[in-house]
Each structure stands twice: as structure tokens, then as C-alpha cells.
Write a protein that holds these residues in place. Structure first.
Motif, PDB file in Angstrom:
ATOM      1  N   TRP A  67      37.820  28.993  47.488  1.00 23.13           N
ATOM      2  CA  TRP A  67      37.427  29.427  46.153  1.00 23.13           C
ATOM      3  C   TRP A  67      38.638  29.744  45.281  1.00 23.13           C
ATOM      4  N   LEU A  68      39.663  30.350  45.851  1.00 25.07           N
ATOM      5  CA  LEU A  68      40.882  30.619  45.076  1.00 25.07           C
ATOM      6  C   LEU A  68      41.556  29.318  44.651  1.00 25.07           C
ATOM      7  N   THR A  69      41.546  28.320  45.536  1.00 26.12           N
ATOM      8  CA  THR A  69      42.133  27.026  45.192  1.00 26.12           C
ATOM      9  C   THR A  69      41.366  26.376  44.047  1.00 26.12           C
ATOM     10  N   GLU A  70      40.040  26.449  44.103  1.00 28.88           N
ATOM     11  CA  GLU A  70      39.232  25.896  43.013  1.00 28.88           C
ATOM     12  C   GLU A  70      39.507  26.617  41.703  1.00 28.88           C
ATOM     13  N   LEU A  71      39.613  27.935  41.753  1.00 30.43           N
ATOM     14  CA  LEU A  71      39.905  28.702  40.540  1.00 30.43           C
ATOM     15  C   LEU A  71      41.281  28.357  39.981  1.00 30.43           C
ATOM     16  N   ARG A  72      42.255  28.171  40.864  1.00 31.01           N
ATOM     17  CA  ARG A  72      43.614  27.799  40.413  1.00 31.01           C
ATOM     18  C   ARG A  72      43.610  26.437  39.742  1.00 31.01           C
ATOM     19  N   ASP A  73      42.954  25.459  40.385  1.00 33.81           N
ATOM     20  CA  ASP A  73      42.941  24.107  39.823  1.00 33.81           C
ATOM     21  C   ASP A  73      42.208  24.071  38.490  1.00 33.81           C
ATOM     22  N   GLU A  74      41.119  24.843  38.397  1.00 36.76           N
ATOM     23  CA  GLU A  74      40.374  24.881  37.144  1.00 36.76           C
ATOM     24  C   GLU A  74      41.213  25.490  36.026  1.00 36.76           C
ATOM     25  N   ALA A  75      41.936  26.571  36.344  1.00 41.05           N
ATOM     26  CA  ALA A  75      42.805  27.184  35.333  1.00 41.05           C
ATOM     27  C   ALA A  75      43.958  26.263  34.953  1.00 41.05           C
ATOM     28  N   LYS A  76      44.445  25.479  35.923  1.00 42.34           N
ATOM     29  CA  LYS A  76      45.546  24.554  35.652  1.00 42.34           C
ATOM     30  C   LYS A  76      45.107  23.447  34.702  1.00 42.34           C
ATOM     31  N   GLU A  77      43.880  22.932  34.880  1.00 37.64           N
ATOM     32  CA  GLU A  77      43.365  21.890  33.993  1.00 37.64           C
ATOM     33  C   GLU A  77      43.225  22.394  32.567  1.00 37.64           C
ATOM     34  N   GLY A 124      43.691  41.846  42.531  1.00 36.05           N
ATOM     35  CA  GLY A 124      43.238  42.925  41.672  1.00 36.05           C
ATOM     36  C   GLY A 124      41.729  43.010  41.627  1.00 36.05           C
ATOM     37  N   ASP A 125      41.230  43.909  40.755  1.00 33.72           N
ATOM     38  CA  ASP A 125      39.780  44.103  40.653  1.00 33.72           C
ATOM     39  C   ASP A 125      39.087  42.843  40.161  1.00 33.72           C
ATOM     40  N   GLY A 126      39.728  42.115  39.220  1.00 38.03           N
ATOM     41  CA  GLY A 126      39.115  40.912  38.669  1.00 38.03           C
ATOM     42  C   GLY A 126      38.895  39.836  39.713  1.00 38.03           C
ATOM     43  N   ILE A 127      39.925  39.524  40.493  1.00 42.48           N
ATOM     44  CA  ILE A 127      39.810  38.493  41.529  1.00 42.48           C
ATOM     45  C   ILE A 127      38.806  38.923  42.595  1.00 42.48           C
ATOM     46  N   CYS A 128      38.862  40.180  43.007  1.00 43.67           N
ATOM     47  CA  CYS A 128      37.939  40.662  44.049  1.00 43.67           C
ATOM     48  C   CYS A 128      36.493  40.590  43.582  1.00 43.67           C
ATOM     49  N   LYS A 129      36.261  40.879  42.299  1.00 41.52           N
ATOM     50  CA  LYS A 129      34.897  40.807  41.777  1.00 41.52           C
ATOM     51  C   LYS A 129      34.377  39.376  41.787  1.00 41.52           C
ATOM     52  N   ILE A 130      35.232  38.427  41.388  1.00 45.56           N
ATOM     53  CA  ILE A 130      34.822  37.014  41.388  1.00 45.56           C
ATOM     54  C   ILE A 130      34.519  36.551  42.814  1.00 45.56           C
ATOM     55  N   LEU A 131      35.379  36.921  43.759  1.00 41.58           N
ATOM     56  CA  LEU A 131      35.171  36.490  45.144  1.00 41.58           C
ATOM     57  C   LEU A 131      33.914  37.113  45.744  1.00 41.58           C
ATOM     58  N   ASP A 132      33.658  38.368  45.406  1.00 40.48           N
ATOM     59  CA  ASP A 132      32.439  39.009  45.929  1.00 40.48           C
ATOM     60  C   ASP A 132      31.185  38.338  45.383  1.00 40.48           C
ATOM     61  N   GLU A 133      31.203  37.959  44.091  1.00 38.20           N
ATOM     62  CA  GLU A 133      30.050  37.257  43.514  1.00 38.20           C
ATOM     63  C   GLU A 133      29.820  35.919  44.205  1.00 38.20           C
ATOM     64  N   LYS A 134      30.904  35.182  44.459  1.00 39.17           N
ATOM     65  CA  LYS A 134      30.771  33.905  45.151  1.00 39.17           C
ATOM     66  C   LYS A 134      30.280  34.113  46.590  1.00 39.17           C
ATOM     67  N   LEU A 194      45.679  27.422  31.528  1.00 36.63           N
ATOM     68  CA  LEU A 194      45.675  28.886  31.497  1.00 36.63           C
ATOM     69  C   LEU A 194      46.755  29.441  32.419  1.00 36.63           C
ATOM     70  N   LYS A 195      47.330  30.570  32.014  1.00 32.63           N
ATOM     71  CA  LYS A 195      48.375  31.195  32.830  1.00 32.63           C
ATOM     72  C   LYS A 195      47.816  31.861  34.080  1.00 32.63           C
ATOM     73  N   THR A 196      46.499  32.034  34.139  1.00 38.09           N
ATOM     74  CA  THR A 196      45.909  32.666  35.325  1.00 38.09           C
ATOM     75  C   THR A 196      46.097  31.804  36.574  1.00 38.09           C
ATOM     76  N   GLN A 197      46.482  30.519  36.367  1.00 39.60           N
ATOM     77  CA  GLN A 197      46.728  29.659  37.535  1.00 39.60           C
ATOM     78  C   GLN A 197      47.826  30.240  38.427  1.00 39.60           C
ATOM     79  N   TYR A 198      48.815  30.893  37.790  1.00 39.86           N
ATOM     80  CA  TYR A 198      49.903  31.466  38.576  1.00 39.86           C
ATOM     81  C   TYR A 198      49.421  32.712  39.362  1.00 39.86           C
ATOM     82  N   THR A 199      48.513  33.452  38.743  1.00 37.93           N
ATOM     83  CA  THR A 199      47.959  34.621  39.434  1.00 37.93           C
ATOM     84  C   THR A 199      47.172  34.198  40.671  1.00 37.93           C
TER      85      THR A 199
END
Length: 561
Positions: free
Chosen positions: A26-36, A72-82, A39-44
Motif C-alpha cells: 500500500w505504501l508503494t502504491e501511494l508513493r507511485d500515485e503521488a509521483k505521477e 506519522g498520524d496521517g500515514i497510519c490513518k490511511i493504512l488503518d483504513e486500508k 506531489l512531494k508526498t512521494q518522498y515521505t
């Protein structure tokens, strides 16, 4: 030219797979989506991926990932929802197997069976034997259980072994954890669960077999287990149930029992004054120190403790002697004398009447377990004219406390007179209890062994331990329905603690009161239901006005007019 060493060829050791494949995917998918999207969140997300790859243990949820860097809280919240979505779509079993890797085979746990004559063994066996008595209440209090179980255990339930901080009572937490014992109510009540009852029944059967194999019958074995010598395992402050322990032994003569009880009693003691600085001394820091200096000047032996009710009380503390081989003196046992003082300056009295604390304090003093509560009222002199309430109102409140509520009221002029009264009381109690043998009673058990003495005006020698007294006086502890009902009633104007106690004797809960109203045949009968209940020493009726008010409060739908 020397020949070079041959190059060693071999296969590199494969790196272990990530134990959290779902989070990694899921983190890889989020990174690739931000890269497309640029967005700077790809580095996070990439930093979080790097941290996750380095972590060697499986994570049960995203909250546990907060210990990793870049989570952080943002990433943990997204992962918990998934993760929750994945759980709903694939089921709990598949989610666990996928996110945590291969599921480890659970080892079959060995059944917990306490060792013979251990603390857990004694507790289970005692509760089982108590449950087999016809008319048993189905539970035991702590002090009662400790005393009854002690003869079945080789270790003390009160005093730890030398070099250890654990007693036989420490095993109770294990019994609760193993679902063999359940602890409820305040004060605590201990009873067996279904699993505990089954195990205790097996232990009792094994104990019976041991007795038969040893060649003695049950009665002889019980007498051997509860010999007078064995009762020395008892903590001396738990004397209230020594008779309960010795009662089954018909072969023991009363003289032997009495001699043994005397050996455990608190017959060498000193009386010291206990008070609490933060609550007992209203006013400035100077006045607080003045009281302490006066007590010291008068030679009063006092101690500062946190008291959950009252401002001053007296404690009989056991005289202890040094034990060879031990650096510190053993802790002396402490029993609370039946005298407790609530100190009130006139300004404090005024404030407590306005905010409602005055009535609550009187109610708590009456039910604290000590028979002789005292109000020490300290005048303010000319300062009383500047208070929020008229002086006549304050004087009437003091008179009501003495005449209606039944408290002894002592009036003094200032801090010095307060210290003088405390000094005289301390010396009086030292003389009063001199050469008397004190025993410990418990508020948990019904009955009072010193009722005859009390009726004849003799101060009781059966006292509560300081620890039990202070715990029982906790203001915010878990309350019973009866206690909450009493507090509700006392919020009604004109309904004092005596009146509330009298109503509770007839109707201990709101449900019982409502049921009584339902049995009435008319509105007039409901309004007069409580009017003839007698309260206080003068046995006066509650009266029709208060009875009607209580009925309207509990039976009127909607707000009262």
C-alpha cells in the motif's frame, strides 16, 4: 610477483522478505500515485517504505507502526483504513495470515494447577469449602478469605519472606488472570468462576485422597491442619475472624482459644494523633505552621497522613522492637480509635454551606465506621461579620449539627485553643486505653463484638485498622446503588442524613421505593407513604411535606413546577 588469492565465488544470502507485505504494497502504491501527480508526498512515502523494510517484526495494525521513523498520524490513518477495508473484504483469518506472515502454530497451554499448600491452592480450597456450606453467601471478603485460607498455606498472607516483597496473597492476581477467581464490588468480594469451581473441586478431592492415604480421617486431619500453633501464621490485625477459624474444632477448650487470641492482640501500643496538613488547616500558611508548633510545644506525638475523611483522628500504633539481621524496624500495626474530628473555621463553614459540602461531609463522617465524630468549630472573631451568610445562619447550622445530626460540637476561639483541645484529647485517650487489649474488627463483616460495651458507655476495644478505614472513606470510590440513592435523597431541601438513613432502612434502592409506590391504591396514599417513617434519636416522623416532595421527585413525569 606473488600470485593473487583465488576469488571466492558463492551465492549471496537472500534477504528476508518484509514481514508486513500489505503495508509495503500500500505504501508503494501511494508513493507511485503521488509521483505521477508530481506531489512531494512521494518522498515521505519513500522514507516510510525504507523504515518499514528495516523493521524485522510483523505489525498487527498501523498504530504499532508509529514507533518507526517517518510514520506519522496521517500515514497510519490511511493504512488503518486500508487494513479495515481488507478485513471486510477478505475476512479476519486471511488478513492475519497476510499481514503477519505465516501463522505460528499455537502451543497447547498447560493447565494451571497451583502447588499444594501454596497461596493459590489455599484460596481456591477455602472458597470451595465456603461454597459448600448451606446458606453460603457465595463470596468472601479479603480479610475473611486471608484468615480462613492461612492454615492451608505454608507462606504468610500478610508478611513476605525475608528478602522478598511477595506474600501468599500475591497469587490471587494469577488466579484472576487465569479466570479461576473473580473480584467484584467495593469492598472487594472474591468468588470462584465455573472453571475455578471445577479446579477447586478436584483439589478438594485430591486433598481428601491424601488424608485417606495418610491413615487419618477427615476430622482428625482438619484438626491437625488448624492447630492452635498453626494460627500463628495469621496476621495479628485480622483478629476479627479468629473465632470463625477455631469454631469447627470441638476438641479445643475455650480457655485455650482465649489464651491464643490474647497472644495475637495489640496489647502494647502508643496513641498518636494523625492529621493532614493540606485540608485540616484552612487559612494562611502561617496558621498551619502555628498549629504544628503548638502541638510540638505541648509534646503531642502526631503524624501527618492523607485522610480521606475528617481532619484529625487518633491511632493506636504497636510498639515494635528491632529484629536481628534487619536494618529497618518492622512496621507497627495501626488501629483507629473511635474518635474523629472535622475542624471548621467559620469562614470555611460558610463556604461549605453555600457549595453543599457541609451536608455531604456530615453524611460521610457518620458512615466512616468510627462511632464518636466531633466537630471542632473555630471562631473568627470580628471576621465573622464579613462572611457571605449572616452569623445567625451559621450559629443555627452549628446547633443543628449538634442537636439534630447528633455530633459532639466543641467551640474554640483560635488555633491555639484548637491545639490545646487536641492535646487534652490525646492525653485523655492515652489514659483511657491504657492497659487495655485492642483487637481488630472489619467493616466488611456484619455484627459488632463490642455492642454491649458501647451500650454501657465503655469505649470499644474492637477497632478498625487504619488502612481499611482510610480506604473505606475514599470520596470517589465505586459506589453502590444504596449509596447513590442516599446522595440523591440528601439533595432534597430539609432531608438530612438521619432522614435519608431512615428511608433507606425501609427502601434501600430507588426500585424498591418505586415498587412501593406502585402498590399504593391512590395518589394520597403515595404522597403519605414515607410520612410515618421515624428517624434520629428522638424518633420523629419524616412528615407529610417531605414525603410528598420525594414522591413528586421520583414519580412526576417531566420537570417539576
Amino acid at each position: 610477483m606473488p600470485t593473487s588469492e583465488p576469488v571466492r565465488l558463492g551465492r549471496k544470502r537472500a534477504l528476508p522478505a518484509c514481514p508486513n507485505p500489505l503495508f509495503l504494497r500500500w505504501l508503494t502504491e501511494l508513493r507511485d500515485e503521488a509521483k505521477e501527480k508530481g506531489l512531494k508526498t512521494q518522498y515521505t512515502y519513500q522514507k516510510a517504505i525504507n523504515s518499514l523494510n528495516k523493521y524485522p517484526l510483523p505489525l498487527r495494525n498501523a498504530k504499532e507502526a508509529k514507533i518507526l521513523q517517518n510514520f506519522g498520524d496521517g500515514i497510519c490513518k490511511i493504512l488503518d483504513e486500508k487494513l479495515q477495508r481488507h478485513y471486510r473484504e477478505n475476512g479476519e483469518q486471511q488478513m492475519k495470515e497476510t499481514s503477519e506472515g505465516k501463522k505460528k502454530k499455537k502451543k497447547k497451554k498447560r493447565e494451571y494447577v497451583p502447588q499444594r499448600r501454596s497461596g493459590g491452592y489455599a484460596v481456591l480450597l477455602t472458597l470451595y469449602r465456603q461454597s459448600q456450606i448451606p446458606g453460603s453467601k457465595g463470596f468472601m471478603f479479603k480479610l475473611e478469605l486471608q484468615t480462613e485460607a492461612q492454615p492451608l498455606c505454608d507462606k504468610s498472607f500478610a508478611v513476605p519472606d525475608l528478602g522478598s516483597k511477595y506474600t501468599a496473597w500475591s497469587s490471587v492476581s494469577t488466579l484472576i488472570q487465569k479466570n479461576l477467581l473473580i473480584k467484584t464490588h467495593t469492598p472487594a468480594r472474591y468468588s470462584l468462576t465455573e472453571e475455578g469451581l471445577a479446579l477447586a473441586e478436584r483439589l478438594a478431592a485430591a486433598e481428601q485422597e491424601t488424608k485417606v492415604c495418610s491413615g487419618g480421617d477427615e476430622g482428625e486431619e482438619e484438626e491437625a491442619e488448624i492447630r492452635v500453633e498453626d494460627v500463628c501464621y495469621l496476621e495479628p490485625t485480622k483478629l476479627y475472624s479468629v473465632w470463625t477459624l477455631l469454631r469447627p474444632l470441638g476438641s479445643l477448650r475455650p480457655s485455650i482459644c482465649m489464651n491464643h487470641i490474647t497472644a495475637l492482640q495489640l496489647n502494647m501500643f502508643i496513641v498518636c494523633l494523625f492529621h493532614v496538613m493540606s485540608a485540616c488547616c484552612s487559612g494562611s500558611h502561617h496558621r498551619k505552621q502555628e498549629l504544628v508548633k503548638e502541638l510540638q510545644r505541648n509534646g503531642v506525638n502526631f503524624d501527618v497522613r492523607k485522610l480521606n475523611v475528617g481532619d484529625f483522628l487518633w491511632v493506636a500504633r504497636e510498639k515494635v522492637t528491632p529484629v536481628p539481621g534487619q536494618l529497618r524496624l518492622p512496621a507497627g500495626r495501626e488501629l483507629v480509635l473511635d474518635y474523629i474530628i472535622e475542624r471548621k473555621r467559620m469562614d470555611d463553614l460558610c463556604g461549605s454551606i453555600i457549595d453543599g459540602r457541609f451536608r455531604e461531609q456530615k453524611f460521610r463522617l457518620k458512615r466512616c465506621g468510627l462511632r464518636r465524630p466531633i466537630y471542632l468549630v473555630e471562631e473568627c472573631g470580628t471576621a465573622a461579620s464579613h462572611l457571605s451568610l449572616p452569623e445567625a445562619t451559621l450559629q443555627q447550622a452549628i446547633i443543628n449539627t449538634q442537636v439534630i445530626d447528633g455530633f459532639f460540637v466543641k467551640r474554640v476561639q483560635d488555633v491555639r485553643e484548637s491545639a490545646a483541645y487536641l492535646t487534652v484529647m490525646t492525653r485523655f485517650l492515652n489514659k483511657l486505653y491504657q492497659n487495655r487489649t485492642l483487637t481488630c474488627r472489619s467493616r466488611e463483616l456484619e455484627g459488632d463484638v463490642s455492642a454491649d460495651e458501647e451500650e454501657r458507655g465503655i469505649p470499644s476495644s474492637s477497632l478498625i485498622s487504619f488502612a481499611e478505614f482510610n480506604h473505606g472513606a475514599l470520596k470517589n470510590k465505586c459506589q453502590t446503588v444504596r449509596e447513590v440513592f442516599a446522595r440523591q435523597l440528601m439533595q432534597i431541601s430539609g432531608l438530612s442524613g438521619d432522614k435519608a438513613a431512615a428511608i433507606l432502612e425501609h427502601y434501600s434502592t430507588p426500585h424498591s421505593l418505586m415498587s412501593a409506590y406502585d402498590r399504593c391504591t391512590s395518589e394520597a396514599e403515595k404522597e403519605k407513604l414515607l410520612s410515618t417513617i421515624r428517624y434520629g434519636k428522638l424518633k420523629r416522623n419524616v412528615g407529610p411535606a417531605l414525603s410528598r416532595t420525594v414522591y413528586q421527585l421520583y414519580c412526576t413525569p417531566g420537570p417539576l413546577s
